[in-house]
Design a protein around this motif. Structure first.
Motif, PDB file in Angstrom:
ATOM      1  N   ASP A  53      67.657  35.431  79.749  1.00 51.94           N
ATOM      2  CA  ASP A  53      67.218  36.691  80.375  1.00 51.94           C
ATOM      3  C   ASP A  53      65.922  36.506  81.151  1.00 51.94           C
ATOM      4  O   ASP A  53      65.756  37.066  82.227  1.00 51.94           O
ATOM      5  CB  ASP A  53      67.084  37.783  79.302  1.00 51.94           C
ATOM      6  N   ARG A  54      65.008  35.710  80.592  1.00 53.84           N
ATOM      7  CA  ARG A  54      63.765  35.414  81.322  1.00 53.84           C
ATOM      8  C   ARG A  54      64.079  34.659  82.614  1.00 53.84           C
ATOM      9  O   ARG A  54      63.554  34.979  83.674  1.00 53.84           O
ATOM     10  CB  ARG A  54      62.831  34.545  80.461  1.00 53.84           C
ATOM     11  N   THR A  55      64.966  33.679  82.500  1.00 50.71           N
ATOM     12  CA  THR A  55      65.314  32.877  83.682  1.00 50.71           C
ATOM     13  C   THR A  55      65.900  33.762  84.778  1.00 50.71           C
ATOM     14  O   THR A  55      65.603  33.586  85.966  1.00 50.71           O
ATOM     15  CB  THR A  55      66.352  31.796  83.304  1.00 50.71           C
ATOM     16  N   ALA A  56      66.741  34.733  84.375  1.00 51.88           N
ATOM     17  CA  ALA A  56      67.370  35.610  85.359  1.00 51.88           C
ATOM     18  C   ALA A  56      66.300  36.399  86.121  1.00 51.88           C
ATOM     19  O   ALA A  56      66.347  36.503  87.347  1.00 51.88           O
ATOM     20  CB  ALA A  56      68.351  36.558  84.666  1.00 51.88           C
ATOM     21  N   ARG A 311      63.630  49.781  77.769  1.00 48.86           N
ATOM     22  CA  ARG A 311      63.013  49.121  78.933  1.00 48.86           C
ATOM     23  C   ARG A 311      62.977  47.607  78.710  1.00 48.86           C
ATOM     24  O   ARG A 311      63.384  46.833  79.574  1.00 48.86           O
ATOM     25  CB  ARG A 311      61.583  49.631  79.171  1.00 48.86           C
ATOM     26  N   LEU A 312      62.517  47.219  77.527  1.00 50.39           N
ATOM     27  CA  LEU A 312      62.338  45.792  77.258  1.00 50.39           C
ATOM     28  C   LEU A 312      63.683  45.067  77.166  1.00 50.39           C
ATOM     29  O   LEU A 312      63.810  43.932  77.616  1.00 50.39           O
ATOM     30  CB  LEU A 312      61.542  45.603  75.963  1.00 50.39           C
ATOM     31  N   TRP A 313      64.652  45.751  76.553  1.00 50.88           N
ATOM     32  CA  TRP A 313      65.978  45.122  76.376  1.00 50.88           C
ATOM     33  C   TRP A 313      67.051  46.133  76.788  1.00 50.88           C
ATOM     34  O   TRP A 313      67.724  46.739  75.932  1.00 50.88           O
ATOM     35  CB  TRP A 313      66.174  44.694  74.912  1.00 50.88           C
ATOM     36  N   TYR A 355      52.179  45.906  81.418  1.00 50.88           N
ATOM     37  CA  TYR A 355      52.866  46.007  80.120  1.00 50.88           C
ATOM     38  C   TYR A 355      54.242  45.333  80.155  1.00 50.88           C
ATOM     39  O   TYR A 355      55.079  45.598  79.306  1.00 50.88           O
ATOM     40  CB  TYR A 355      53.006  47.490  79.748  1.00 50.88           C
ATOM     41  N   ALA A 356      54.480  44.477  81.163  1.00 53.35           N
ATOM     42  CA  ALA A 356      55.839  43.932  81.363  1.00 53.35           C
ATOM     43  C   ALA A 356      56.471  43.449  80.054  1.00 53.35           C
ATOM     44  O   ALA A 356      57.610  43.801  79.748  1.00 53.35           O
ATOM     45  CB  ALA A 356      55.802  42.799  82.376  1.00 53.35           C
ATOM     46  N   ASN A 357      55.724  42.659  79.282  1.00 51.99           N
ATOM     47  CA  ASN A 357      56.331  42.022  78.111  1.00 51.99           C
ATOM     48  C   ASN A 357      55.750  42.503  76.788  1.00 51.99           C
ATOM     49  O   ASN A 357      55.744  41.773  75.794  1.00 51.99           O
ATOM     50  CB  ASN A 357      56.199  40.499  78.230  1.00 51.99           C
ATOM     51  N   ARG A 358      55.172  43.697  76.820  1.00 52.62           N
ATOM     52  CA  ARG A 358      54.725  44.274  75.547  1.00 52.62           C
ATOM     53  C   ARG A 358      55.115  45.741  75.491  1.00 52.62           C
ATOM     54  O   ARG A 358      55.557  46.316  76.482  1.00 52.62           O
ATOM     55  CB  ARG A 358      53.230  44.070  75.350  1.00 52.62           C
ATOM     56  N   MET A 359      54.903  46.313  74.304  1.00 52.31           N
ATOM     57  CA  MET A 359      55.355  47.686  74.098  1.00 52.31           C
ATOM     58  C   MET A 359      54.254  48.664  74.507  1.00 52.31           C
ATOM     59  O   MET A 359      53.118  48.541  74.036  1.00 52.31           O
ATOM     60  CB  MET A 359      55.662  47.832  72.597  1.00 52.31           C
ATOM     61  N   GLU A 360      54.571  49.614  75.366  1.00 52.99           N
ATOM     62  CA  GLU A 360      53.568  50.577  75.839  1.00 52.99           C
ATOM     63  C   GLU A 360      54.213  51.972  75.955  1.00 52.99           C
ATOM     64  O   GLU A 360      54.541  52.433  77.055  1.00 52.99           O
ATOM     65  CB  GLU A 360      53.010  50.103  77.198  1.00 52.99           C
ATOM     66  N   PRO A 361      54.399  52.647  74.797  1.00 51.01           N
ATOM     67  CA  PRO A 361      55.128  53.928  74.820  1.00 51.01           C
ATOM     68  C   PRO A 361      54.519  54.966  75.763  1.00 51.01           C
ATOM     69  O   PRO A 361      55.239  55.821  76.281  1.00 51.01           O
ATOM     70  CB  PRO A 361      55.046  54.408  73.363  1.00 51.01           C
ATOM     71  N   SER A 362      53.209  54.865  76.027  1.00 53.64           N
ATOM     72  CA  SER A 362      52.552  55.923  76.808  1.00 53.64           C
ATOM     73  C   SER A 362      53.080  56.024  78.241  1.00 53.64           C
ATOM     74  O   SER A 362      52.906  57.042  78.900  1.00 53.64           O
ATOM     75  CB  SER A 362      51.039  55.698  76.842  1.00 53.64           C
ATOM     76  N   ILE A 363      53.726  54.990  78.750  1.00 51.77           N
ATOM     77  CA  ILE A 363      54.153  55.029  80.159  1.00 51.77           C
ATOM     78  C   ILE A 363      55.193  56.125  80.410  1.00 51.77           C
ATOM     79  O   ILE A 363      55.372  56.561  81.541  1.00 51.77           O
ATOM     80  CB  ILE A 363      54.742  53.684  80.658  1.00 51.77           C
ATOM     81  N   TRP A 364      55.875  56.587  79.357  1.00 50.81           N
ATOM     82  CA  TRP A 364      57.003  57.487  79.579  1.00 50.81           C
ATOM     83  C   TRP A 364      56.595  58.952  79.697  1.00 50.81           C
ATOM     84  O   TRP A 364      57.306  59.740  80.305  1.00 50.81           O
ATOM     85  CB  TRP A 364      58.059  57.319  78.470  1.00 50.81           C
ATOM     86  N   GLY A 365      55.452  59.328  79.122  1.00 49.28           N
ATOM     87  CA  GLY A 365      55.083  60.748  79.133  1.00 49.28           C
ATOM     88  C   GLY A 365      56.253  61.579  78.617  1.00 49.28           C
ATOM     89  O   GLY A 365      56.839  61.260  77.588  1.00 49.28           O
ATOM     90  N   GLN A 366      56.623  62.621  79.366  1.00 46.98           N
ATOM     91  CA  GLN A 366      57.765  63.460  78.970  1.00 46.98           C
ATOM     92  C   GLN A 366      59.061  62.975  79.630  1.00 46.98           C
ATOM     93  O   GLN A 366      60.085  63.645  79.534  1.00 46.98           O
ATOM     94  CB  GLN A 366      57.508  64.909  79.411  1.00 46.98           C
ATOM     95  N   ASN A 367      58.996  61.844  80.350  1.00 44.55           N
ATOM     96  CA  ASN A 367      60.159  61.427  81.153  1.00 44.55           C
ATOM     97  C   ASN A 367      61.065  60.469  80.395  1.00 44.55           C
ATOM     98  O   ASN A 367      60.630  59.793  79.475  1.00 44.55           O
ATOM     99  CB  ASN A 367      59.673  60.699  82.415  1.00 44.55           C
ATOM    100  N   ALA A 418      52.387  40.355  71.935  1.00 44.96           N
ATOM    101  CA  ALA A 418      51.713  40.290  73.235  1.00 44.96           C
ATOM    102  C   ALA A 418      52.629  39.687  74.295  1.00 44.96           C
ATOM    103  O   ALA A 418      52.359  39.769  75.491  1.00 44.96           O
ATOM    104  CB  ALA A 418      50.453  39.442  73.121  1.00 44.96           C
ATOM    105  N   ASN A 419      53.698  39.101  73.858  1.00 50.49           N
ATOM    106  CA  ASN A 419      54.614  38.457  74.808  1.00 50.49           C
ATOM    107  C   ASN A 419      56.036  38.511  74.235  1.00 50.49           C
ATOM    108  O   ASN A 419      56.560  37.511  73.743  1.00 50.49           O
ATOM    109  CB  ASN A 419      54.154  37.015  75.057  1.00 50.49           C
ATOM    110  N   LEU A 420      56.617  39.687  74.307  1.00 54.16           N
ATOM    111  CA  LEU A 420      57.931  39.885  73.695  1.00 54.16           C
ATOM    112  C   LEU A 420      59.000  39.100  74.452  1.00 54.16           C
ATOM    113  O   LEU A 420      58.913  38.960  75.680  1.00 54.16           O
ATOM    114  CB  LEU A 420      58.260  41.381  73.667  1.00 54.16           C
ATOM    115  N   PRO A 421      59.997  38.611  73.720  1.00 53.45           N
ATOM    116  CA  PRO A 421      60.998  37.747  74.358  1.00 53.45           C
ATOM    117  C   PRO A 421      61.910  38.518  75.310  1.00 53.45           C
ATOM    118  O   PRO A 421      62.049  39.743  75.199  1.00 53.45           O
ATOM    119  CB  PRO A 421      61.802  37.216  73.166  1.00 53.45           C
TER     120      PRO A 421
END
Ligand code: HEM
Length: 440
Positions: A53-56, A311-313, A355-367, A418-421
């Protein structure tokens, strides 16, 4: 109508043969091999080990750097495809669906025909106009909380508390058995609870659907499956989702409900991954526990955690479209029938995002969709998943049932927060549940 009146993309670039081949081998092939309709455990494990998945995503970045952000035409003989490389174009394509960007693509049809040949996703425009409102009504697409949410919470609690009563590790087989009992009860009603055969028949058909064009439709099995679903439709139970679907055969209800039963698998995968992710994020864990104990049905923070997992997976890694008419782009005409590929992980894991490879719930707001940024786990626009509110509700209730009753330790795999697969193989997740003592 003149093709020039559809100047949707001011520019389209054309990929060379070698780059087209690289996309097919590094992006398309691994995604298809993992199983588009039902995940193949061995391929999922291989993808995790080999970092497919990273390679893709890296391949896609290479293309964007080489050709620029305009859509990239892959000149695949007989099946040319436009690869979307700019988040702004993600928003345009999804907003301009199903016309001129139809969701009913040749590839999607070849897959879904195995178990739901008359489903909305592969229907003509006029048929879609009849079917889509029925899905939206049954799944309460526009409502943050489904009218049956309280009933669904009781089902989720009953089934998962049984799992929690057994002091042991939780792995995918144990989780998914309980999950599909929940799914059958929510979709079809209490009397479907133990209808494991129904789920097995669907899974067999989904296995064939993974092969799309390469496998003939098993008409007998398909008829048997629709007959099994039909039994629940004829006498719909109160508070089941099928009860909210319009009565009568004109909408081919078995074909519509098949999609629900199939798609709940992805929601279960996302719940399992959310538990794994929360288990290694102490502060997020605390906030989600607070929400679960608080008891409200709407759990904004837990919903955002689920969206982060998607988002991450992303469980739908490719959103496909097909042009219903020629479109003009500069001096190039992109022909009607050309496919359009939105490869979701490319946008969700863009290294330019902090936040590409970590968890950041705040980005979603109410969306639950941020199409302008290319973040579209449930898609966006008129074809958006009609369960985009229902799934986060049920999933956040499911996560809450575990969180309010147990401490959870992630035994496998070990995750670097800090660097999720790029891949999180849900078949391999193992959690230790330590029941919390209830305060008197
Ligand atoms: C994690 C769970 C799920 C995710 C991430 C998800 C995502 C998606 C995506 C990306 C699409 C394609 C939309 C497009 O082409 O633009 C879709 C379509 C659809 N989904 Fe979901 N889905 C999930 C679960 C569900 C569930 C549980 C149901 C039903 C109970 C459902 C019902 C549908 C239907 C009916 C469509 C076709 C919509 C149309 O063609 O208008 N989905 N979903």
């Amino acid at each position: 109508m003149n093709a020039r009146s559809h100047a949707i993309f001011p520019r389209v670039n054309r990929a060379g043969w070698f780059d087209t081949l690289r996309v097919l081998t590094a992006v398309v092939a691994p995604t298809v091999a993992k199983g588009i309709i039902i995940r193949r455990p061995t391929m999922e494990r291989l993808a995790e080990r080999q970092g497919f998945d990273r390679t893709a995503v890296e391949q896609m970045q290479r293309l964007r750097n080489k050709y620029g952000p305009a859509p990239l035409l892959l000149p695949i003989p007989l099946r040319p495809q436009l690869l979307i490389l700019d988040p702004a174009d993600v928003a345009t394509v999804l907003q301009s669906s199903p016309e001129p960007f139809a969701a009913a693509t040749t590839e999607m049809h070849a897959a879904l025909v195995h178990f739901e040949p008359k489903n909305v996703l592969i229907s003509s425009d006029s048929r879609r106009a009849e079917l889509r409102p029925a899905h939206e009504h049954a799944l309460a697409a526009a409502d943050r909380l489904h009218p049956y949410a309280m009933h669904f919470k009781n089902i989720v609690d009953e089934e998962f508390l049984q799992v929690l009563n057994l002091p042991r590790e939780l792995d995918w087989p144990a989780f998914s058995q309980a999950w599909f009992r929940i799914v059958r009860r929510i979709v079809l009603g209490q009397r479907a609870r133990n209808d494991v055969t129904l789920t097995e028949t669907l899974n067999e058909l989904r296995g064939r659907a993974n092969w799309a064009f390469a496998a003939p439709v098993d008409q007998r099995k398909l008829a048997r499956f629709h007959d099994q679903v039909g039994r629940y439709l004829r006498e719909p139970e109160k508070y089941s989702l099928v009860n909210r679907f319009p009565r009568g055969d004109e909408l081919a209800p078995e074909n519509q409900v098949a999609q629900w039963l199939f798609a709940f698998d992805a929601a279960g995968i996302a719940v399992m991954r959310t538990l794994a992710l929360l288990a290694c994020h102490v502060s997020y864990w605390g906030k989600a526990v607070e929400e679960a104990i608080g008891g409200d049905l709407d759990r904004p923070f837990t919903r955002s955690c689920l969206l982060e997992v998607l988002r991450l997976w992303p469980t739908t890694p490719a959103i496909l479209r097909q042009l219903t008419k020629d479109i003009q782009s500069g001096d190039r005409v992109i022909a009607r029938g050309t496919g359009v590929i939105i490869f979701v992980p490319f946008f969700h894991r863009d290294p330019a995002l902090l936040y590409a490879n970590r968890m950041e719930p705040s980005i979603w707001g109410q969306n639950d969709a941020l199409p302008a940024a290319g973040l579209v786990p449930f898609s966006a626009g008129p074809v958006i998943c009609p369960a985009h509110n229902l799934v986060p509700t049920i999933a956040s209730l499911a996560v809450g049932t575990f969180l309010s009753a147990a401490e959870i330790v992630l035994l496998h795999p070990s995750l670097d927060v800090a660097n999720l697969p790029g891949t999180l193989n849900h078949y391999g997740i193992r959690l230790k549940l330590i029941a919390r003592r209830r305060e008197k």
